[in-house]
Design a protein around this motif. Structure first.
Motif, PDB file in Angstrom:
ATOM      1  N   TYR A  75      13.291  22.614 -28.828  1.00  0.00           N
ATOM      2  CA  TYR A  75      12.010  22.049 -29.238  1.00  0.00           C
ATOM      3  C   TYR A  75      11.991  20.531 -29.038  1.00  0.00           C
ATOM      4  O   TYR A  75      13.022  19.886 -28.904  1.00  0.00           O
ATOM      5  CB  TYR A  75      11.736  22.375 -30.713  1.00  0.00           C
ATOM      6  CG  TYR A  75      11.767  23.853 -30.999  1.00  0.00           C
ATOM      7  CD1 TYR A  75      10.683  24.657 -30.688  1.00  0.00           C
ATOM      8  CD2 TYR A  75      12.894  24.454 -31.556  1.00  0.00           C
ATOM      9  CE1 TYR A  75      10.709  26.027 -30.938  1.00  0.00           C
ATOM     10  CE2 TYR A  75      12.933  25.818 -31.803  1.00  0.00           C
ATOM     11  CZ  TYR A  75      11.839  26.589 -31.496  1.00  0.00           C
ATOM     12  OH  TYR A  75      11.866  27.949 -31.731  1.00  0.00           O
ATOM     13  N   ASN A  76      10.784  19.979 -29.041  1.00  0.00           N
ATOM     14  CA  ASN A  76      10.561  18.518 -28.988  1.00  0.00           C
ATOM     15  C   ASN A  76      11.159  17.861 -27.746  1.00  0.00           C
ATOM     16  O   ASN A  76      11.773  16.810 -27.838  1.00  0.00           O
ATOM     17  CB  ASN A  76      11.111  17.840 -30.247  1.00  0.00           C
ATOM     18  CG  ASN A  76      10.517  18.425 -31.512  1.00  0.00           C
ATOM     19  OD1 ASN A  76       9.355  18.828 -31.539  1.00  0.00           O
ATOM     20  ND2 ASN A  76      11.322  18.496 -32.551  1.00  0.00           N
ATOM     21  N   VAL A  77      10.990  18.493 -26.596  1.00  0.00           N
ATOM     22  CA  VAL A  77      11.496  17.888 -25.362  1.00  0.00           C
ATOM     23  C   VAL A  77      10.531  16.821 -24.869  1.00  0.00           C
ATOM     24  O   VAL A  77       9.346  16.818 -25.210  1.00  0.00           O
ATOM     25  CB  VAL A  77      11.725  18.962 -24.259  1.00  0.00           C
ATOM     26  CG1 VAL A  77      12.753  19.976 -24.708  1.00  0.00           C
ATOM     27  CG2 VAL A  77      10.448  19.640 -23.863  1.00  0.00           C
ATOM     28  N   THR A  78      11.051  15.902 -24.086  1.00  0.00           N
ATOM     29  CA  THR A  78      10.226  14.825 -23.537  1.00  0.00           C
ATOM     30  C   THR A  78      10.195  14.943 -22.017  1.00  0.00           C
ATOM     31  O   THR A  78      11.125  15.474 -21.408  1.00  0.00           O
ATOM     32  CB  THR A  78      10.787  13.446 -23.935  1.00  0.00           C
ATOM     33  OG1 THR A  78      12.142  13.336 -23.470  1.00  0.00           O
ATOM     34  CG2 THR A  78      10.742  13.253 -25.433  1.00  0.00           C
ATOM     35  N   VAL A  79       9.129  14.450 -21.413  1.00  0.00           N
ATOM     36  CA  VAL A  79       9.018  14.472 -19.956  1.00  0.00           C
ATOM     37  C   VAL A  79       9.910  13.387 -19.371  1.00  0.00           C
ATOM     38  O   VAL A  79      10.392  12.508 -20.079  1.00  0.00           O
ATOM     39  CB  VAL A  79       7.557  14.299 -19.483  1.00  0.00           C
ATOM     40  CG1 VAL A  79       6.721  15.496 -19.868  1.00  0.00           C
ATOM     41  CG2 VAL A  79       6.958  13.014 -19.985  1.00  0.00           C
ATOM     42  N   ASN A  80      10.108  13.458 -18.062  1.00  0.00           N
ATOM     43  CA  ASN A  80      10.963  12.526 -17.326  1.00  0.00           C
ATOM     44  C   ASN A  80      12.396  12.559 -17.865  1.00  0.00           C
ATOM     45  O   ASN A  80      13.033  11.536 -18.078  1.00  0.00           O
ATOM     46  CB  ASN A  80      10.403  11.101 -17.350  1.00  0.00           C
ATOM     47  CG  ASN A  80       9.043  11.034 -16.695  1.00  0.00           C
ATOM     48  OD1 ASN A  80       8.811  11.668 -15.656  1.00  0.00           O
ATOM     49  ND2 ASN A  80       8.121  10.318 -17.306  1.00  0.00           N
ATOM     50  N   ASP A 105      19.769  24.060 -15.465  1.00  0.00           N
ATOM     51  CA  ASP A 105      19.208  22.711 -15.586  1.00  0.00           C
ATOM     52  C   ASP A 105      17.721  22.748 -15.267  1.00  0.00           C
ATOM     53  O   ASP A 105      17.290  23.501 -14.388  1.00  0.00           O
ATOM     54  CB  ASP A 105      19.879  21.735 -14.603  1.00  0.00           C
ATOM     55  CG  ASP A 105      21.364  21.582 -14.846  1.00  0.00           C
ATOM     56  OD1 ASP A 105      21.776  21.584 -16.023  1.00  0.00           O
ATOM     57  OD2 ASP A 105      22.111  21.460 -13.857  1.00  0.00           O
ATOM     58  N   ILE A 106      16.958  21.900 -15.963  1.00  0.00           N
ATOM     59  CA  ILE A 106      15.539  21.759 -15.668  1.00  0.00           C
ATOM     60  C   ILE A 106      15.167  20.293 -15.802  1.00  0.00           C
ATOM     61  O   ILE A 106      15.541  19.628 -16.768  1.00  0.00           O
ATOM     62  CB  ILE A 106      14.664  22.653 -16.579  1.00  0.00           C
ATOM     63  CG1 ILE A 106      13.201  22.623 -16.129  1.00  0.00           C
ATOM     64  CG2 ILE A 106      14.824  22.274 -18.039  1.00  0.00           C
ATOM     65  CD1 ILE A 106      12.345  23.711 -16.765  1.00  0.00           C
ATOM     66  N   LYS A 107      14.489  19.792 -14.799  1.00  0.00           N
ATOM     67  CA  LYS A 107      13.981  18.421 -14.824  1.00  0.00           C
ATOM     68  C   LYS A 107      12.470  18.499 -14.903  1.00  0.00           C
ATOM     69  O   LYS A 107      11.832  19.112 -14.040  1.00  0.00           O
ATOM     70  CB  LYS A 107      14.410  17.647 -13.583  1.00  0.00           C
ATOM     71  CG  LYS A 107      13.936  16.212 -13.589  1.00  0.00           C
ATOM     72  CD  LYS A 107      14.420  15.438 -12.374  1.00  0.00           C
ATOM     73  CE  LYS A 107      13.971  13.990 -12.469  1.00  0.00           C
ATOM     74  NZ  LYS A 107      14.514  13.177 -11.381  1.00  0.00           N
ATOM     75  N   VAL A 108      11.921  17.909 -15.951  1.00  0.00           N
ATOM     76  CA  VAL A 108      10.485  17.962 -16.176  1.00  0.00           C
ATOM     77  C   VAL A 108       9.924  16.548 -16.028  1.00  0.00           C
ATOM     78  O   VAL A 108      10.347  15.632 -16.723  1.00  0.00           O
ATOM     79  CB  VAL A 108      10.163  18.505 -17.586  1.00  0.00           C
ATOM     80  CG1 VAL A 108       8.667  18.580 -17.802  1.00  0.00           C
ATOM     81  CG2 VAL A 108      10.803  19.867 -17.790  1.00  0.00           C
ATOM     82  N   THR A 109       8.988  16.400 -15.088  1.00  0.00           N
ATOM     83  CA  THR A 109       8.285  15.121 -14.931  1.00  0.00           C
ATOM     84  C   THR A 109       6.786  15.395 -15.087  1.00  0.00           C
ATOM     85  O   THR A 109       6.369  16.532 -15.263  1.00  0.00           O
ATOM     86  CB  THR A 109       8.566  14.484 -13.548  1.00  0.00           C
ATOM     87  OG1 THR A 109       7.996  15.311 -12.526  1.00  0.00           O
ATOM     88  CG2 THR A 109      10.051  14.307 -13.297  1.00  0.00           C
ATOM     89  N   ASP A 110       5.997  14.339 -14.994  1.00  0.00           N
ATOM     90  CA  ASP A 110       4.544  14.493 -15.092  1.00  0.00           C
ATOM     91  C   ASP A 110       3.981  15.335 -13.952  1.00  0.00           C
ATOM     92  O   ASP A 110       2.959  15.999 -14.106  1.00  0.00           O
ATOM     93  CB  ASP A 110       3.860  13.123 -15.085  1.00  0.00           C
ATOM     94  CG  ASP A 110       4.102  12.369 -16.376  1.00  0.00           C
ATOM     95  OD1 ASP A 110       4.225  13.027 -17.428  1.00  0.00           O
ATOM     96  OD2 ASP A 110       4.183  11.131 -16.332  1.00  0.00           O
ATOM     97  N   SER A 111       4.660  15.315 -12.811  1.00  0.00           N
ATOM     98  CA  SER A 111       4.084  15.970 -11.638  1.00  0.00           C
ATOM     99  C   SER A 111       4.819  17.224 -11.174  1.00  0.00           C
ATOM    100  O   SER A 111       4.289  17.981 -10.366  1.00  0.00           O
ATOM    101  CB  SER A 111       4.031  14.970 -10.474  1.00  0.00           C
ATOM    102  OG  SER A 111       5.342  14.506 -10.193  1.00  0.00           O
ATOM    103  N   GLU A 112       6.058  17.456 -11.641  1.00  0.00           N
ATOM    104  CA  GLU A 112       6.795  18.617 -11.130  1.00  0.00           C
ATOM    105  C   GLU A 112       7.880  19.083 -12.098  1.00  0.00           C
ATOM    106  O   GLU A 112       8.245  18.375 -13.040  1.00  0.00           O
ATOM    107  CB  GLU A 112       7.432  18.303  -9.778  1.00  0.00           C
ATOM    108  CG  GLU A 112       8.528  17.256  -9.850  1.00  0.00           C
ATOM    109  CD  GLU A 112       9.143  16.961  -8.492  1.00  0.00           C
ATOM    110  OE1 GLU A 112       8.944  17.737  -7.546  1.00  0.00           O
ATOM    111  OE2 GLU A 112       9.842  15.949  -8.391  1.00  0.00           O
TER     112      GLU A 112
END
Length: 187
Positions: free
Chosen positions: A120-125, A142-149
């Motif tokens: 829970y409470n993950v942040t982008v980038n 692994d997962i990389k979360v950004t604003d666009s992908e």
């Protein structure tokens, strides 16, 4: 319980091969096996620690069903029960046990389990890793979360124990691994 599943190589015994073959290996065959050999040239013994288990690479996704920003890590098949830990590239060394929830669901064959962990409470980038480990394997999603992908990657490492010599005794470790395919592999 071994009836009809064992065989020796009778023609090989004379040249020193006293191997015992076990067919149709089952999860219940796990345990310690000992072999004692006495010949006119000496004696010896060997011990084999035989373990069974299952593993799978976790799939990590954004959990859109949750009310807050969450990641869901799922691995369909593990045995014995593993440990699960989360890590973050930005917050290295952080303890995520307070903001994650992990469950283990017994699969239909009543041996292996499905692992589900929600962070829970993950942040982008940021890049997050879900690490699942038992004494057979360590798997990471692994997962990389950004604003666009969103970028995902999985990794699996088999864990081996060293075989060692102790006096005149030989110790070895054998595994039966149950991957996602229905076939057994002996390593």
């Amino acid at each position: 319980m071994f009836k009809g599943r064992t065989a020796v190589f009778a023609d090989q015994v004379i040249v020193g091969n006293a191997s015992l073959k076990l067919k149709n290996v089952q999860l219940t065959d796990a345990g310690t096996y000992k072999c004692y050999v006495i010949t006119s040239k000496g004696k010896g013994n060997a011990k084999l620690e035989y373990k069974t288990g299952a593993f799978s690479i976790p799939d990590v996704n954004v959990d859109y069903n949750a009310s807050s920003e969450s990641l869901r890590c799922e691995a369909p098949r593990w045995f014995p029960q593993p440990t699960v830990a989360w890590a973050s590239q930005v917050d290295q060394g952080a303890n995520f046990s307070e903001v994650s929830n992990t469950s283990f669901e017994l699969n239909s064959e009543n041996v292996t389990m499905k692992v589900v962990s929600v962070l829970y409470n993950v942040t982008v980038n940021n890049t997050y890793s879900c690490m699942i480990e038992n004494d057979i394997a360590k798997a990471t999603g692994d997962i990389k979360v950004t604003d666009s992908e969103i970028k995902k990657r999985g990794h699996l490492q088999l864990l081996h124990s060293e075989a060692g010599l102790a006096g005149s005794s030989l110790c070895a470790l054998g595994w039966v691994l149950l991957p996602l395919t229905p076939h057994l592999m002996l390593l």
